[in-house]
Design a protein around this motif. Sequence first.
Motif, PDB file in Angstrom:
ATOM      1  N   SER A  61      17.690  36.368  19.994  1.00  0.00           N
ATOM      2  CA  SER A  61      18.891  36.564  19.184  1.00  0.00           C
ATOM      3  C   SER A  61      18.966  37.988  18.662  1.00  0.00           C
ATOM      4  CB  SER A  61      18.905  35.583  18.009  1.00  0.00           C
ATOM      5  OG  SER A  61      18.961  34.244  18.472  1.00  0.00           O
TER       6      SER A  61
ATOM      7  N   VAL B 159      24.107  34.542  19.565  1.00  0.00           N
ATOM      8  CA  VAL B 159      24.409  35.934  19.896  1.00  0.00           C
ATOM      9  C   VAL B 159      25.874  36.236  19.604  1.00  0.00           C
ATOM     10  CG1 VAL B 159      24.643  37.567  21.816  1.00  0.00           C
ATOM     11  CG2 VAL B 159      22.557  36.198  21.571  1.00  0.00           C
TER      12      VAL B 159
ATOM     13  N   SER C 229      21.532  40.570  20.608  1.00  0.00           N
ATOM     14  CA  SER C 229      22.616  40.921  19.681  1.00  0.00           C
ATOM     15  C   SER C 229      22.600  42.405  19.354  1.00  0.00           C
ATOM     16  CB  SER C 229      22.487  40.102  18.395  1.00  0.00           C
ATOM     17  OG  SER C 229      22.579  38.726  18.653  1.00  0.00           O
TER      18      SER C 229
END
Length: 534
Positions: free
Chosen positions: A311, A395, A315
Amino acid sequence: MAQPQVLTPPSRPPRESHARSWRGIGWGFIVKLIVMGLINALGVMAILSAFSAQSWILLGVTAALVIAADIVYFTKRALPLKYLMPGLVFLLVFQVFVFGYTAYIAFTNYGTGHAGSQEQAVDAALIQGERRIEGSETYPLSVVERFGEYGLAINDDGDIRVGSADSPLTDAGAAPAGQAPASVDGWTVIPRTQVITDQQLQATIEALRVPFSDDPNDGSIRTRDGSTGVLYTPTMVWDADAGTITDTVNGTVYTADDAIGSFVADDGTRLPAGWYVNVGFDNFLRVFTDPSLAGPLLSVTGWTFAFAAGSVVISFGLGLVFALVFNDPRVRARKYLRTLIILPYAFPAFMSALLFRGMFNAEFGVINDLFFFGSQINWLGDPWLAKAAVLWVNVWLSFPYWFLVCTGALQALPSDTLEAASIDGAGRWRQFRSIVLPLLLVSTAPLAISSFAFSFNNFTVIYMFNAGGPAIPGAPYTLGSTDILISAIYRVSGVAGGAADYGLASALSIIVFIVVGVISAVAFRQTRKLEEFQ
């Protein structure tokens, strides 16, 4: 020649604070009295509640806090504490106490079947074994009420006896033999017509059990029609001296085992009702030594690290790419495009998770219809596809945050450094790799650590998207393939239903706290090396 005498104005006495004065504008003192009066009243209520519950530690801490508040706010000294004490109290109550109580529960077997004292376990065992004996005596009865609590009053050969679920029958006057009590001291007799017509009251009365005496072996009074009380006697017999419960039906003897907080027979069977005891490090050892638990938890732990790291990395990378693109002045309508990009960040996370749950549905979800030509891809039922889907959802929710952070960091970079690198012949990729990214990491690395800790405990997305499913075959507590540690703790605690094991859940919470703390400490220490670049 005499020196002229210099007249000095008489010194005024120090002015008394309005907050301490009864004269003039002394409303501050009155307001303080009112506030402190309320605080003391609440403190006394908490002390009395702790006393009735025999919670001596809570009683002592509450009394100490109330006394400390009176000393601090009714003396002229300790001025800094007048401002610091509210924050210190909140820190003590909502941080120190919560963590300390969690640590205490982690060393007990507190949970389903072990939620009270041994006396309560005895009462529960005898209640579960209560039966009406044929030919047992019946009593004229009235339903009574006091302060919202229902009770039963019986006529025992002319003597009125009244009690409730929490208090055994006690003497309450006399009445003609064979008649239901018409009035009971301290109680309100509910009319018979109301008992008959009120269905909710009927259900409450049918479930009501009033102990016949202080001895649990004497059974209890129960009623079905609200006019006649029947004595139910237990088939279990409690021997306080021997610490045993004997089943009179089959003769099985259950002995109290204080090591595990249960009544255990010679063949190893236990009564469902137990009590909580200190079990030491057993809950922590179960995490690593119980084969039925260690395997699923290992899988959950690995996925938790993968979910949190993926994540953050994905991201951050996605947000950085968009920030680099829209930081270029040649891109038109940047304001509007930036607004569109940050929309997922402004949308509530739980609503986004629920929305994507429907979109990823195999039967009617738009993901299969629009991107996979109507294929029946089981995103929510396959473990690996479910993990990919929930990672994508997280995300989608978090990359706008990194877009904003990276945009601000890029705009704060020193332009002269980039110009000097360009003059020296460094291309865009070399500038990005050697200058832009290291400078960017200096300001974003602490945020990445906090984002990792947040994703590590991101219960909302996991639970709302797929409730941690699909289930891991044979796993206890119905652990799922997309469960992370925090959602696994939620399942172990029994809040979602099923058996509760608060001791194990508390132990897992402490382990997660230690893991996140160690990772954060090591990561923060490593980020200091990035500052050497400057």
